[in-house]
Design a protein around this motif. Sequence first.
Motif, PDB file in Angstrom:
ATOM      1  N   LEU A  21      63.982  34.798  15.819  1.00 13.08           N
ATOM      2  CA  LEU A  21      63.197  33.841  15.032  1.00 13.08           C
ATOM      3  C   LEU A  21      62.878  34.389  13.645  1.00 13.08           C
ATOM      4  N   GLN A  22      62.588  35.689  13.572  1.00  9.49           N
ATOM      5  CA  GLN A  22      62.296  36.286  12.270  1.00  9.49           C
ATOM      6  C   GLN A  22      63.522  36.247  11.363  1.00  9.49           C
ATOM      7  N   GLU A  23      64.713  36.366  11.950  1.00  4.13           N
ATOM      8  CA  GLU A  23      65.946  36.244  11.166  1.00  4.13           C
ATOM      9  C   GLU A  23      66.018  34.890  10.471  1.00  4.13           C
ATOM     10  N   LEU A  24      65.449  33.874  11.125  1.00  4.45           N
ATOM     11  CA  LEU A  24      65.459  32.521  10.563  1.00  4.45           C
ATOM     12  C   LEU A  24      64.264  32.277   9.632  1.00  4.45           C
ATOM     13  N   GLY A  25      63.450  33.316   9.412  1.00  6.98           N
ATOM     14  CA  GLY A  25      62.308  33.180   8.514  1.00  6.98           C
ATOM     15  C   GLY A  25      61.094  32.536   9.161  1.00  6.98           C
ATOM     16  N   ILE A  26      61.021  32.598  10.486  1.00 10.18           N
ATOM     17  CA  ILE A  26      59.914  31.984  11.211  1.00 10.18           C
ATOM     18  C   ILE A  26      58.876  33.048  11.552  1.00 10.18           C
ATOM     19  N   THR A  27      57.614  32.728  11.341  1.00 10.52           N
ATOM     20  CA  THR A  27      56.504  33.593  11.720  1.00 10.52           C
ATOM     21  C   THR A  27      56.284  33.435  13.220  1.00 10.52           C
ATOM     22  N   VAL A  28      56.113  34.564  13.923  1.00 11.56           N
ATOM     23  CA  VAL A  28      56.077  34.518  15.386  1.00 11.56           C
ATOM     24  C   VAL A  28      54.791  35.117  15.931  1.00 11.56           C
ATOM     25  N   SER A  29      54.224  34.436  16.927  1.00 11.87           N
ATOM     26  CA  SER A  29      53.164  35.025  17.739  1.00 11.87           C
ATOM     27  C   SER A  29      53.656  34.991  19.186  1.00 11.87           C
ATOM     28  N   THR A  30      53.044  35.796  20.046  1.00 10.00           N
ATOM     29  CA  THR A  30      53.530  35.891  21.419  1.00 10.00           C
ATOM     30  C   THR A  30      52.392  35.769  22.427  1.00 10.00           C
ATOM     31  N   ALA A  31      52.775  35.397  23.638  1.00 11.83           N
ATOM     32  CA  ALA A  31      51.855  35.364  24.775  1.00 11.83           C
ATOM     33  C   ALA A  31      52.633  35.854  25.993  1.00 11.83           C
ATOM     34  N   GLU A  32      51.932  36.495  26.935  1.00 13.15           N
ATOM     35  CA  GLU A  32      52.596  37.067  28.099  1.00 13.15           C
ATOM     36  C   GLU A  32      52.417  36.236  29.362  1.00 13.15           C
ATOM     37  N   SER A  33      51.598  35.184  29.290  1.00 18.24           N
ATOM     38  CA  SER A  33      51.393  34.324  30.463  1.00 18.24           C
ATOM     39  C   SER A  33      51.175  32.886  29.996  1.00 18.24           C
ATOM     40  N   GLY A  34      51.319  31.977  30.945  1.00 15.26           N
ATOM     41  CA  GLY A  34      51.078  30.572  30.626  1.00 15.26           C
ATOM     42  C   GLY A  34      49.649  30.321  30.195  1.00 15.26           C
ATOM     43  N   GLU A  35      48.720  30.964  30.872  1.00 13.31           N
ATOM     44  CA  GLU A  35      47.306  30.784  30.532  1.00 13.31           C
ATOM     45  C   GLU A  35      47.013  31.282  29.115  1.00 13.31           C
ATOM     46  N   GLU A  36      47.583  32.452  28.765  1.00 14.98           N
ATOM     47  CA  GLU A  36      47.382  32.988  27.417  1.00 14.98           C
ATOM     48  C   GLU A  36      47.964  32.037  26.374  1.00 14.98           C
ATOM     49  N   ALA A  37      49.126  31.466  26.680  1.00 15.16           N
ATOM     50  CA  ALA A  37      49.758  30.523  25.753  1.00 15.16           C
ATOM     51  C   ALA A  37      48.867  29.303  25.535  1.00 15.16           C
ATOM     52  N   LEU A  38      48.345  28.750  26.612  1.00 16.22           N
ATOM     53  CA  LEU A  38      47.500  27.557  26.487  1.00 16.22           C
ATOM     54  C   LEU A  38      46.219  27.871  25.721  1.00 16.22           C
ATOM     55  N   GLU A  39      45.649  29.085  25.908  1.00 16.86           N
ATOM     56  CA  GLU A  39      44.469  29.498  25.143  1.00 16.86           C
ATOM     57  C   GLU A  39      44.795  29.558  23.649  1.00 16.86           C
ATOM     58  N   ARG A  40      45.962  30.126  23.304  1.00 17.35           N
ATOM     59  CA  ARG A  40      46.361  30.240  21.899  1.00 17.35           C
ATOM     60  C   ARG A  40      46.502  28.860  21.243  1.00 17.35           C
ATOM     61  N   LEU A  41      46.925  27.878  22.031  1.00 12.29           N
ATOM     62  CA  LEU A  41      47.112  26.535  21.482  1.00 12.29           C
ATOM     63  C   LEU A  41      45.787  25.871  21.122  1.00 12.29           C
ATOM     64  N   ASN A  42      44.683  26.396  21.666  1.00 11.67           N
ATOM     65  CA  ASN A  42      43.366  25.889  21.275  1.00 11.67           C
ATOM     66  C   ASN A  42      43.023  26.312  19.853  1.00 11.67           C
ATOM     67  N   GLY A  43      43.592  27.442  19.401  1.00 11.74           N
ATOM     68  CA  GLY A  43      43.310  27.957  18.066  1.00 11.74           C
ATOM     69  C   GLY A  43      44.186  27.327  17.002  1.00 11.74           C
ATOM     70  N   SER A  44      45.487  27.455  17.153  1.00 11.59           N
ATOM     71  CA  SER A  44      46.392  26.870  16.167  1.00 11.59           C
ATOM     72  C   SER A  44      47.649  26.378  16.874  1.00 11.59           C
ATOM     73  N   ILE A  45      48.211  25.326  16.340  1.00 10.86           N
ATOM     74  CA  ILE A  45      49.382  24.693  16.938  1.00 10.86           C
ATOM     75  C   ILE A  45      50.636  25.168  16.202  1.00 10.86           C
ATOM     76  N   PRO A  46      51.581  25.788  16.923  1.00 12.94           N
ATOM     77  CA  PRO A  46      52.812  26.244  16.280  1.00 12.94           C
ATOM     78  C   PRO A  46      53.781  25.083  16.027  1.00 12.94           C
ATOM     79  N   ASP A  47      54.825  25.348  15.259  1.00  9.14           N
ATOM     80  CA  ASP A  47      55.864  24.352  15.007  1.00  9.14           C
ATOM     81  C   ASP A  47      56.888  24.321  16.136  1.00  9.14           C
ATOM     82  N   LEU A  48      56.881  25.377  16.981  1.00  9.70           N
ATOM     83  CA  LEU A  48      57.855  25.499  18.061  1.00  9.70           C
ATOM     84  C   LEU A  48      57.289  26.430  19.132  1.00  9.70           C
TER      85      LEU A  48
END
Length: 120
Positions: A21-48
């Motif tokens: 993704l960085q090769e394509l110029g995309i800023t990346v954040s990560t999560a290690e579980s489904g619950e962590e991912a859903l928590e992150r979506l409460n803060g900011s919504i990614p483009d993908l």
Amino acid sequence: MGNALIVDDSSTERKILVSYLQELGITVSTAESGEEALERLNGSIPDLIVLDVVLPGKSGFEVCREIKAGANTAKVPVIICSTKGSEMDKFWGMKQGADAYIPKPVDKEEFFSAVKRLIK
């Protein structure tokens, strides 16, 4: 080109997908579980969102359903990247709302193609 959230419990897979993704110029954040991912979506919504299926806690299929049911996240494209690569797995992933389903090991060109198609 935007920002993406990678959800995968394998640090090796996360590193590979982050580098792609960085090769394509995309800023990346990560999560290690489904619950962590859903928590992150409460803060900011990614483009993908790039989502594994086999995760601790909620499966990627469950997370995908929740993302697609959410008022703020329903339109966010989801690419499922999973070792579960049978036709039935792909069918089931698309039924959960995934916009693309790429089996692991991820083919870089196929991944790039899906990302470019889904991020405007």
